[in-house]
Design a protein around this motif. Structure first.
Motif, PDB file in Angstrom:
ATOM      1  N   GLY A   1      -2.046  -6.975  -2.616  1.00  0.00           N
ATOM      2  CA  GLY A   1      -2.151  -5.552  -2.271  1.00  0.00           C
ATOM      3  C   GLY A   1      -0.824  -4.876  -2.523  1.00  0.00           C
ATOM      4  O   GLY A   1       0.021  -4.805  -1.631  1.00  0.00           O
ATOM      5  N   VAL A   2      -0.598  -4.412  -3.757  1.00  0.00           N
ATOM      6  CA  VAL A   2       0.693  -3.824  -4.105  1.00  0.00           C
ATOM      7  C   VAL A   2       0.879  -2.424  -3.541  1.00  0.00           C
ATOM      8  O   VAL A   2       1.994  -1.927  -3.465  1.00  0.00           O
ATOM      9  CB  VAL A   2       0.936  -3.807  -5.633  1.00  0.00           C
ATOM     10  CG1 VAL A   2       1.052  -5.210  -6.171  1.00  0.00           C
ATOM     11  CG2 VAL A   2      -0.132  -3.030  -6.355  1.00  0.00           C
ATOM     12  N   SER A   3      -0.200  -1.773  -3.117  1.00  0.00           N
ATOM     13  CA  SER A   3      -0.063  -0.424  -2.584  1.00  0.00           C
ATOM     14  C   SER A   3       0.358  -0.417  -1.113  1.00  0.00           C
ATOM     15  O   SER A   3       0.658   0.626  -0.562  1.00  0.00           O
ATOM     16  CB  SER A   3      -1.371   0.357  -2.763  1.00  0.00           C
ATOM     17  OG  SER A   3      -2.415  -0.275  -2.050  1.00  0.00           O
ATOM     18  N   TYR A   4       0.384  -1.584  -0.488  1.00  0.00           N
ATOM     19  CA  TYR A   4       0.847  -1.666   0.891  1.00  0.00           C
ATOM     20  C   TYR A   4       2.371  -1.632   0.925  1.00  0.00           C
ATOM     21  O   TYR A   4       3.037  -1.948  -0.046  1.00  0.00           O
ATOM     22  CB  TYR A   4       0.365  -2.962   1.551  1.00  0.00           C
ATOM     23  CG  TYR A   4      -1.116  -3.035   1.733  1.00  0.00           C
ATOM     24  CD1 TYR A   4      -1.761  -2.263   2.698  1.00  0.00           C
ATOM     25  CD2 TYR A   4      -1.889  -3.883   0.946  1.00  0.00           C
ATOM     26  CE1 TYR A   4      -3.132  -2.331   2.862  1.00  0.00           C
ATOM     27  CE2 TYR A   4      -3.256  -3.956   1.112  1.00  0.00           C
ATOM     28  CZ  TYR A   4      -3.869  -3.179   2.067  1.00  0.00           C
ATOM     29  OH  TYR A   4      -5.211  -3.251   2.227  1.00  0.00           O
ATOM     30  N   ASP A   5       2.916  -1.255   2.059  1.00  0.00           N
ATOM     31  CA  ASP A   5       4.356  -1.266   2.239  1.00  0.00           C
ATOM     32  C   ASP A   5       4.695  -2.070   3.477  1.00  0.00           C
ATOM     33  O   ASP A   5       4.453  -1.596   4.580  1.00  0.00           O
ATOM     34  CB  ASP A   5       4.892   0.157   2.367  1.00  0.00           C
ATOM     35  CG  ASP A   5       6.409   0.198   2.359  1.00  0.00           C
ATOM     36  OD1 ASP A   5       7.024  -0.803   1.944  1.00  0.00           O
ATOM     37  OD2 ASP A   5       6.964   1.219   2.786  1.00  0.00           O
TER      38      ASP A   5
ATOM     39  N   PRO B   1       4.427  -4.792   0.082  1.00  0.00           N
ATOM     40  CA  PRO B   1       3.295  -5.375  -0.647  1.00  0.00           C
ATOM     41  C   PRO B   1       2.832  -6.653   0.052  1.00  0.00           C
ATOM     42  O   PRO B   1       3.649  -7.391   0.596  1.00  0.00           O
ATOM     43  CB  PRO B   1       3.877  -5.687  -2.023  1.00  0.00           C
ATOM     44  CG  PRO B   1       5.064  -4.794  -2.141  1.00  0.00           C
ATOM     45  CD  PRO B   1       5.609  -4.654  -0.755  1.00  0.00           C
TER      46      PRO B   1
ATOM     47  N   SER C   1       3.803 -11.040   3.367  1.00  0.00           N
ATOM     48  CA  SER C   1       4.437 -10.031   2.521  1.00  0.00           C
ATOM     49  C   SER C   1       5.199 -10.767   1.433  1.00  0.00           C
ATOM     50  O   SER C   1       5.659 -11.888   1.627  1.00  0.00           O
ATOM     51  CB  SER C   1       5.370  -9.137   3.336  1.00  0.00           C
ATOM     52  OG  SER C   1       6.429  -9.888   3.877  1.00  0.00           O
TER      53      SER C   1
END
Length: 133
Positions: A40-44, A46, A129
């Motif tokens: 999930g690269v759109s998470y902060d 990722p 993460s």
């Protein structure tokens, strides 16, 4: 409805990435392979997510690590996949590994490396993460 073995055989034709999840635990290398791997690269930050079979004998040890090295296996590394999935032989025999400062293990020659901090463990999965390498 197909039985479990028929479904597994059928889904064997679905191309997916194979992730080797490895760490140093109590000064020895521990690792397994997972095909249920998602990013999930759109998470902060990722996140990477994966699922491990409840009957895994390796996961109880590996899950105690604070960080995991994730090596995405590339073309021509099918022997590495089979070796890390083996229940009968030493999984790291002849494999060149890179140990990070956080005790994550990365497999030399992989298509991609991630050094991941474990964030959450669930009965049915884990969220970590990632740090790109």
């Amino acid at each position: 409805m197909a039985d479990h073995s028929e479904l597994r055989s059928a889904l064997g034709f679905f191309p997916s990435g194979i992730a080797a999840l490895c760490a140093t635990v109590d000064v020895k290398p521990v690792g397994l392979v997972a095909t249920s791997f998602s990013v999930g690269v759109s998470y902060d930050p990722p996140l990477v997510l994966f699922s491990i079979q409840n009957s895994s004998r390796t996961w109880p040890c590996l899950r105690t690590a604070e960080r995991l090295g994730v090596s995405i296996l590339g073309e021509g590394q099918d022997h590495v996949c089979r070796q890390l999935a083996s229940r009968t032989r030493y999984r790291f025999a002849g494999l060149e590994t890179i140990r990070t400062e956080h005790n994550s293990l990365l497999l030399h020659g992989s298509a991609l490396w991630l050094d991941c901090e474990i964030r959450h463990r669930y009965q049915r999965g884990i969220t970590v993460s990632s740090c790109w390498k």
